[in-house]
Motif scaffolding. Structure first.
Motif, PDB file in Angstrom:
ATOM      1  N   ILE A 178      -5.149  -4.985  -8.727  1.00  0.00           N
ATOM      2  CA  ILE A 178      -5.894  -5.489  -7.565  1.00  0.00           C
ATOM      3  C   ILE A 178      -4.924  -5.948  -6.470  1.00  0.00           C
ATOM      4  O   ILE A 178      -5.185  -5.772  -5.281  1.00  0.00           O
ATOM      5  N   ALA A 179      -3.775  -6.473  -6.876  1.00  0.00           N
ATOM      6  CA  ALA A 179      -2.770  -6.872  -5.877  1.00  0.00           C
ATOM      7  C   ALA A 179      -2.279  -5.638  -5.111  1.00  0.00           C
ATOM      8  O   ALA A 179      -2.085  -5.698  -3.885  1.00  0.00           O
ATOM      9  N   LEU A 180      -2.113  -4.522  -5.816  1.00  0.00           N
ATOM     10  CA  LEU A 180      -1.683  -3.291  -5.131  1.00  0.00           C
ATOM     11  C   LEU A 180      -2.731  -2.856  -4.107  1.00  0.00           C
ATOM     12  O   LEU A 180      -2.397  -2.423  -2.997  1.00  0.00           O
ATOM     13  N   GLU A 181      -3.997  -3.001  -4.495  1.00  0.00           N
ATOM     14  CA  GLU A 181      -5.107  -2.665  -3.599  1.00  0.00           C
ATOM     15  C   GLU A 181      -5.012  -3.515  -2.315  1.00  0.00           C
ATOM     16  O   GLU A 181      -5.105  -2.987  -1.210  1.00  0.00           O
ATOM     17  N   VAL A 182      -4.800  -4.823  -2.501  1.00  0.00           N
ATOM     18  CA  VAL A 182      -4.696  -5.729  -1.337  1.00  0.00           C
ATOM     19  C   VAL A 182      -3.470  -5.347  -0.496  1.00  0.00           C
ATOM     20  O   VAL A 182      -3.529  -5.291   0.737  1.00  0.00           O
ATOM     21  N   MET A 183      -2.359  -5.048  -1.177  1.00  0.00           N
ATOM     22  CA  MET A 183      -1.122  -4.681  -0.459  1.00  0.00           C
ATOM     23  C   MET A 183      -1.361  -3.425   0.391  1.00  0.00           C
ATOM     24  O   MET A 183      -0.868  -3.335   1.518  1.00  0.00           O
ATOM     25  N   GLU A 184      -2.100  -2.453  -0.164  1.00  0.00           N
ATOM     26  CA  GLU A 184      -2.360  -1.230   0.606  1.00  0.00           C
ATOM     27  C   GLU A 184      -3.221  -1.542   1.826  1.00  0.00           C
ATOM     28  O   GLU A 184      -3.029  -0.957   2.898  1.00  0.00           O
ATOM     29  N   GLU A 185      -4.144  -2.477   1.682  1.00  0.00           N
ATOM     30  CA  GLU A 185      -4.948  -2.887   2.841  1.00  0.00           C
ATOM     31  C   GLU A 185      -4.056  -3.560   3.886  1.00  0.00           C
ATOM     32  O   GLU A 185      -4.232  -3.357   5.090  1.00  0.00           O
ATOM     33  N   MET A 225      11.351 -11.727  -4.035  1.00  0.00           N
ATOM     34  CA  MET A 225      10.174 -10.854  -4.211  1.00  0.00           C
ATOM     35  C   MET A 225       9.322 -10.847  -2.947  1.00  0.00           C
ATOM     36  O   MET A 225       8.824  -9.810  -2.521  1.00  0.00           O
ATOM     37  N   LYS A 226       9.184 -12.014  -2.324  1.00  0.00           N
ATOM     38  CA  LYS A 226       8.363 -12.098  -1.113  1.00  0.00           C
ATOM     39  C   LYS A 226       8.979 -11.269   0.007  1.00  0.00           C
ATOM     40  O   LYS A 226       8.287 -10.554   0.734  1.00  0.00           O
ATOM     41  N   ASN A 227      10.305 -11.355   0.133  1.00  0.00           N
ATOM     42  CA  ASN A 227      10.967 -10.563   1.183  1.00  0.00           C
ATOM     43  C   ASN A 227      10.869  -9.070   0.903  1.00  0.00           C
ATOM     44  O   ASN A 227      10.682  -8.270   1.815  1.00  0.00           O
ATOM     45  N   ARG A 228      10.985  -8.715  -0.369  1.00  0.00           N
ATOM     46  CA  ARG A 228      10.881  -7.291  -0.714  1.00  0.00           C
ATOM     47  C   ARG A 228       9.468  -6.782  -0.415  1.00  0.00           C
ATOM     48  O   ARG A 228       9.303  -5.724   0.177  1.00  0.00           O
ATOM     49  N   ASP A 229       8.460  -7.559  -0.808  1.00  0.00           N
ATOM     50  CA  ASP A 229       7.077  -7.160  -0.504  1.00  0.00           C
ATOM     51  C   ASP A 229       6.919  -6.949   0.997  1.00  0.00           C
ATOM     52  O   ASP A 229       6.334  -5.954   1.436  1.00  0.00           O
ATOM     53  N   ALA A 230       7.432  -7.907   1.771  1.00  0.00           N
ATOM     54  CA  ALA A 230       7.267  -7.838   3.229  1.00  0.00           C
ATOM     55  C   ALA A 230       7.894  -6.548   3.764  1.00  0.00           C
ATOM     56  O   ALA A 230       7.265  -5.809   4.519  1.00  0.00           O
ATOM     57  N   ARG A 231       9.120  -6.272   3.352  1.00  0.00           N
ATOM     58  CA  ARG A 231       9.804  -5.069   3.868  1.00  0.00           C
ATOM     59  C   ARG A 231       9.055  -3.807   3.459  1.00  0.00           C
ATOM     60  O   ARG A 231       8.875  -2.889   4.248  1.00  0.00           O
ATOM     61  N   GLU A 232       8.596  -3.779   2.196  1.00  0.00           N
ATOM     62  CA  GLU A 232       7.908  -2.574   1.714  1.00  0.00           C
ATOM     63  C   GLU A 232       6.614  -2.308   2.465  1.00  0.00           C
ATOM     64  O   GLU A 232       6.183  -1.167   2.583  1.00  0.00           O
ATOM     65  N   LEU A 233       5.996  -3.362   2.990  1.00  0.00           N
ATOM     66  CA  LEU A 233       4.722  -3.175   3.703  1.00  0.00           C
ATOM     67  C   LEU A 233       4.928  -3.021   5.206  1.00  0.00           C
ATOM     68  O   LEU A 233       3.970  -2.933   5.961  1.00  0.00           O
ATOM     69  N   GLY A 234       6.172  -3.004   5.650  1.00  0.00           N
ATOM     70  CA  GLY A 234       6.445  -2.781   7.067  1.00  0.00           C
ATOM     71  C   GLY A 234       6.475  -4.050   7.897  1.00  0.00           C
ATOM     72  O   GLY A 234       6.419  -3.994   9.130  1.00  0.00           O
ATOM     73  N   LEU A 235       6.549  -5.217   7.253  1.00  0.00           N
ATOM     74  CA  LEU A 235       6.675  -6.469   8.006  1.00  0.00           C
ATOM     75  C   LEU A 235       8.157  -6.728   8.275  1.00  0.00           C
ATOM     76  O   LEU A 235       9.035  -6.233   7.556  1.00  0.00           O
ATOM     77  N   LEU A 236       8.404  -7.522   9.298  1.00  0.00           N
ATOM     78  CA  LEU A 236       9.758  -8.011   9.526  1.00  0.00           C
ATOM     79  C   LEU A 236       9.950  -9.208   8.595  1.00  0.00           C
ATOM     80  O   LEU A 236       9.090 -10.084   8.554  1.00  0.00           O
ATOM     81  N   SER A 237      11.041  -9.212   7.829  1.00  0.00           N
ATOM     82  CA  SER A 237      11.242 -10.398   6.984  1.00  0.00           C
ATOM     83  C   SER A 237      12.620 -10.974   7.246  1.00  0.00           C
ATOM     84  O   SER A 237      13.599 -10.247   7.359  1.00  0.00           O
TER      85      SER A 237
END
Ligand code: NDP
Length: 313
Positions: free
Chosen positions: A11-18, A53-65
């Motif tokens: 479900i977290a992956l689902e939210v991340m894709e959104e 982990m938070k920074n990696r998530d951010a970068r993977e989703l296209g956010l500036l971290s």
């Protein structure tokens, strides 16, 4: 085992894709990239892992971290000055100061210094107060928000249910109760909050249709404390010794998982339940903050589209 497993990883992956889609939408519409600043003070190994982990998530989703790491001897004034600088930066929309902080720093003063509009953890007293009064347009702490998403996305709408929350901390128990009480999506529950001074805890937890446990005590909730057919959400993350593992420990929840599985209708595992949702909701809160901060008429300066900004440099 009869309980259905609530798969937080999926479900977290689902939210991340959104969130990924939302990041694209924000950029297409306003030329804005959501920016998350993380601040880590000291050498706590678990905090380092969480922030990485938070920074990696951010970068993977296209956010500036952007991460700032300060030494364990940092004075409060230095951290407050950093927070004020981040408040003023227009390409930062979310600020996360990793807790716990070293003893010489007042946690409350630091959390209060964060611009409430950039408070993606939802810990600022203004945001906590607004949530407690039922506001809908407010950043909500990631863990309780993640719990609500887990419930809704697995067909366990809290509306009309009796939810028992065990734990009354400001980061989990209290905002959890406020969310479940709110009117509308994810709310409309009847809520009981229990804590360490609650007598006969089992009597209280056995009344729950949905039992949410956040106390930090391994295996504290046992089979006899759960009503047959209840949905059980285990927020706890506890390290216990395990010489069979290379690390020497393993992570367990606050719920005696194996035996509670025999009575619950659905349950979150640890790890792989609430934890991944907390990370996903941080990304979602940062995206929401970026939309709000760059809306027409927002008090903060609106960033120019990327192309224009590039041309100016
Ligand atoms: P705190 O220590 O801040 O709060 C614990 C709460 O549990 C307190 O309200 C305390 O009561 C209550 N409590 C403690 N022991 C008992 C007991 N035996 N019976 C009933 N209530 C009890 O913890 P947090 O809320 O920060 O975290 C709780 C757990 O959730 C921890 O294991 C933590 O690691 C985990 N966590 C997991 C996250 C995730 O993403 N999965 C995120 C955040 C936390 P009192 O107020 O009376 O002291």
């Amino acid at each position: 085992m009869s309980a259905r497993l609530i798969d937080g990883n999926r479900i977290a992956l689902e939210v991340m894709e959104e969130v990924r889609a939302g990041v694209g939408g924000l950029h297409a519409e306003r030329g804005v990239v959501p920016g998350l600043a993380t601040v880590l003070v000291g050498d706590d190994p678990a905090s380092h892992v969480y922030v990485d982990m938070k920074n990696r998530d951010a970068r993977e989703l296209g956010l500036l971290s952007r991460q700032t790491t300060l030494s364990a001897s940092t004075e409060e004034a230095e951290l407050l000055a950093l927070v004020r600088r981040l408040n003023a930066e227009t390409d930062i929309h979310g600020i996360l100061v990793q807790l716990p902080l070293p003893v010489q720093i007042g946690e409350d003063r630091v959390l209060q210094a964060i611009d409430p509009a950039k408070d993606v953890d939802g810990f600022h007293p203004v945001n906590a107060g607004r949530l407690a009064t039922g506001a809908l347009d407010v950043p909500v702490p990631c863990t309780p928000q993640g719990v609500v998403e887990l419930l809704l996305r697995t067909g366990h709408d809290p509306s009309g249910k009796h939810c028992v929350v065990v734990g009354r901390s400001k980061i989990v128990g209290r905002p959890m109760a406020s969310l479940l009480l709110r009117k509308g999506r994810g709310g409309d529950a009847t809520v009981t909050v229990a804590h360490s001074r609650t007598p006969e805890l089992g009597k209280v937890t056995r009344r729950a249709d949905i039992l949410i446990v956040a106390i930090g005590r391994p295996y504290a909730v046992t089979r006899d404390m759960v009503k047959p057919g209840a949905v059980v959400v285990d927020v706890g993350v506890n390290r216990i010794d395990d010489p069979s593992r290379k690390t020497g420990y393993r992570l367990v929840g606050d719920v005696a998982f194996e035996e509670v599985c025999e009575v619950a209708s659905a349950i979150t595992p640890v790890p792989g339940g609430v934890g991944p949702m907390t990370r996903a909701l941080l990304m979602s809160n940062t995206l929401a903050a970026a939309w709000a901060l760059t809306a027409d008429g927002a008090a903060h300066q609106v960033r120019k589209p990327m192309e224009d900004a590039g041309a100016e440099r």
